[in-house]
Design a protein around this motif. Structure first.
Motif, short mmCIF file in Angstrom:
data_model
loop_
_atom_site.label_atom_id
_atom_site.label_comp_id
_atom_site.label_asym_id
_atom_site.label_seq_id
_atom_site.Cartn_x
_atom_site.Cartn_y
_atom_site.Cartn_z
N ALA A 1 0.83 -1.21 0.00
CA ALA A 1 0.00 0.00 0.00
C ALA A 1 0.87 1.26 0.00
O ALA A 1 0.56 2.23 -0.68
CB ALA A 1 -0.93 0.01 1.21
N ALA A 2 1.96 1.21 0.75
CA ALA A 2 2.85 2.38 0.80
C ALA A 2 3.56 2.61 -0.52
O ALA A 2 3.92 3.74 -0.85
CB ALA A 2 3.87 2.19 1.92
N ALA A 3 3.74 1.55 -1.30
CA ALA A 3 4.45 1.67 -2.57
C ALA A 3 3.55 2.13 -3.73
O ALA A 3 4.04 2.40 -4.82
CB ALA A 3 5.09 0.33 -2.94
N ARG A 4 2.24 2.25 -3.49
CA ARG A 4 1.33 2.67 -4.56
C ARG A 4 1.57 4.13 -4.95
O ARG A 4 1.86 4.97 -4.11
CB ARG A 4 -0.13 2.54 -4.11
N THR A 5 1.38 4.39 -6.23
CA THR A 5 1.49 5.77 -6.72
C THR A 5 0.17 6.49 -6.41
O THR A 5 -0.85 5.84 -6.18
CB THR A 5 1.72 5.79 -8.24
N PRO A 6 0.15 7.81 -6.43
CA PRO A 6 -1.09 8.55 -6.20
C PRO A 6 -2.20 8.13 -7.18
O PRO A 6 -3.37 8.04 -6.80
CB PRO A 6 -0.70 10.01 -6.38
N ALA A 7 -1.84 7.86 -8.43
CA ALA A 7 -2.84 7.44 -9.42
C ALA A 7 -3.44 6.08 -9.04
O ALA A 7 -4.64 5.87 -9.17
CB ALA A 7 -2.21 7.38 -10.81
N GLU A 8 -2.59 5.17 -8.57
CA GLU A 8 -3.09 3.86 -8.14
C GLU A 8 -4.00 3.98 -6.91
O GLU A 8 -5.01 3.29 -6.81
CB GLU A 8 -1.92 2.91 -7.82
N LYS A 9 -3.62 4.86 -5.98
CA LYS A 9 -4.45 5.09 -4.79
C LYS A 9 -5.82 5.63 -5.18
O LYS A 9 -6.84 5.19 -4.66
CB LYS A 9 -3.76 6.06 -3.83
N GLU A 10 -5.84 6.58 -6.11
CA GLU A 10 -7.10 7.17 -6.56
C GLU A 10 -7.95 6.12 -7.29
O GLU A 10 -9.17 6.06 -7.11
CB GLU A 10 -6.84 8.37 -7.48
N ALA A 11 -7.32 5.28 -8.10
CA ALA A 11 -8.06 4.22 -8.80
C ALA A 11 -8.66 3.22 -7.81
O ALA A 11 -9.81 2.80 -7.95
CB ALA A 11 -7.14 3.50 -9.78
N ALA A 12 -7.91 2.86 -6.78
CA ALA A 12 -8.41 1.93 -5.77
C ALA A 12 -9.57 2.55 -4.99
O ALA A 12 -10.57 1.90 -4.69
CB ALA A 12 -7.28 1.53 -4.81
N ARG A 13 -9.44 3.85 -4.66
CA ARG A 13 -10.51 4.56 -3.95
C ARG A 13 -11.78 4.62 -4.79
O ARG A 13 -12.87 4.33 -4.33
CB ARG A 13 -10.07 5.98 -3.58
N SER A 14 -11.61 4.94 -6.07
CA SER A 14 -12.76 5.00 -6.98
C SER A 14 -13.42 3.64 -7.14
O SER A 14 -14.65 3.54 -7.16
CB SER A 14 -12.33 5.52 -8.34
N GLN A 15 -12.62 2.60 -7.23
CA GLN A 15 -13.16 1.24 -7.36
C GLN A 15 -13.94 0.86 -6.11
O GLN A 15 -15.06 0.34 -6.19
CB GLN A 15 -12.03 0.23 -7.59
N TRP A 16 -13.37 1.16 -4.92
CA TRP A 16 -14.07 0.85 -3.67
C TRP A 16 -15.39 1.62 -3.59
O TRP A 16 -16.42 1.09 -3.21
CB TRP A 16 -13.18 1.20 -2.47
N GLU A 17 -15.34 2.90 -3.97
CA GLU A 17 -16.54 3.74 -3.93
C GLU A 17 -17.62 3.19 -4.85
O GLU A 17 -18.80 3.14 -4.49
CB GLU A 17 -16.17 5.18 -4.33
N GLU A 18 -17.24 2.74 -6.05
CA GLU A 18 -18.21 2.19 -7.00
C GLU A 18 -18.80 0.89 -6.48
O GLU A 18 -20.01 0.66 -6.58
CB GLU A 18 -17.53 1.96 -8.36
N GLU A 19 -17.95 0.04 -5.88
CA GLU A 19 -18.43 -1.24 -5.35
C GLU A 19 -19.38 -1.05 -4.16
O GLU A 19 -20.23 -1.88 -3.90
CB GLU A 19 -17.25 -2.12 -4.93
N ASN A 20 -19.21 0.04 -3.41
CA ASN A 20 -20.00 0.27 -2.20
C ASN A 20 -20.99 1.42 -2.35
O ASN A 20 -21.46 1.96 -1.34
CB ASN A 20 -19.05 0.54 -1.02
N LYS A 21 -21.32 1.77 -3.60
CA LYS A 21 -22.18 2.93 -3.87
C LYS A 21 -23.53 2.83 -3.17
O LYS A 21 -24.00 3.78 -2.54
CB LYS A 21 -22.36 3.08 -5.38
N GLU A 22 -24.19 1.65 -3.26
CA GLU A 22 -25.51 1.49 -2.64
C GLU A 22 -25.44 1.63 -1.13
O GLU A 22 -26.30 2.27 -0.52
CB GLU A 22 -26.10 0.13 -3.02
N ALA A 23 -24.43 1.03 -0.51
CA ALA A 23 -24.29 1.11 0.94
C ALA A 23 -24.00 2.54 1.38
O ALA A 23 -24.53 3.00 2.41
CB ALA A 23 -23.17 0.18 1.42
N ILE A 24 -23.21 3.26 0.60
CA ILE A 24 -22.91 4.66 0.92
C ILE A 24 -24.17 5.51 0.84
O ILE A 24 -24.45 6.32 1.73
CB ILE A 24 -21.81 5.21 -0.02
N GLU A 25 -24.97 5.30 -0.21
CA GLU A 25 -26.21 6.06 -0.36
C GLU A 25 -27.18 5.73 0.78
O GLU A 25 -27.83 6.63 1.32
CB GLU A 25 -26.85 5.77 -1.72
#
Length: 154
Positions: free
Chosen positions: A91-115
Motif C-alpha cells: 500500500a505504501a508503494a502505490r502511486t497517487p494514481a493507483e491510490k485514486e483508482a483503488a478509492r474510486s473502485q471501492w466507492e463504485e463497489e460500495n455505492k448502494e451502501a454509501i447512499e
C-alpha cells in the motif's frame, strides 16, 4: 522453630466474584489452581523478575514481498504478521494514481451502501450528533428539573 498452625475459614464469594482473605494477605500474589471437582487452591508465590540478559526478544518481521507472493500461507503471531506487513508495504508503494483508482473502485463497489448510510444520517443523524443533542438536553434538564424526558429541548 515455630510450628505452622492450620486455620480453617469459611469465605463467601461476593456478587462481583471476589473473596476477602484479610489484611494479612493484602498485596500478596497467589497461584490459583482449580481442580476438576471445583476445588480451588490458593498458594502464595513470590515473583522474581527476569534479568535483562534472560528476557526474550520480541519477534521482528522483515517484509520481503517477493517471498510472500511465492508463499501465501506464511505464519506469524500478533497483529503485525508477515502478511499484514507485506500489505502495508504494498500500500505504501502505490502511486497517487493507483491510490485514486483503488478509492474510486471501492466507492463504485460500495455505492448502494454509501447512499443508504447517507439517507440514514439525513433521517436520524449521526451517532456523534445524537450524543451531542442528548448531552445538551441532559444539561438543560439538570438546570430545569421540571422538564421531563418527553419534553424535547431544541
Amino acid at each position: 522453630m515455630k510450628a505452622q498452625q492450620e486455620i480453617a475459614m469459611l469465605k463467601e464469594v461476593g456478587a462481583s466474584g471476589q473473596i476477602s482473605l484479610g489484611k494479612k494477605y493484602a498485596g500478596q500474589l497467589f497461584d490459583m489452581q482449580i481442580a476438576a471437582d471445583g476445588a480451588v487452591t490458593l498458594t502464595p508465590v513470590k515473583v522474581v523478575p527476569l534479568t535483562h540478559a534472560v528476557q526474550e526478544e520480541l519477534a521482528v518481521y522483515k517484509v520481503d514481498t517477493v517471498a510472500h507472493a511465492a508463499v501465501p500461507a506464511m505464519q506469524g503471531d500478533g497483529w503485525l504478521t508477515p502478511e499484514r506487513l507485506a500489505r502495508r508495504a504494498a500500500a505504501a508503494a502505490r502511486t497517487p494514481a493507483e491510490k485514486e483508482a483503488a478509492r474510486s473502485q471501492w466507492e463504485e463497489e460500495n455505492k448502494e451502501a454509501i447512499e443508504a448510510m447517507n439517507e440514514r444520517m439525513a433521517k436520524i443523524g449521526s451517532m456523534g450528533r445524537r450524543i451531542h443533542e442528548w448531552r445538551k438536553e441532559k444539561a438543560l434538564r439538570e438546570q430545569n428539573p421540571a422538564l421531563t424526558p418527553a419534553d424535547k429541548v431544541v
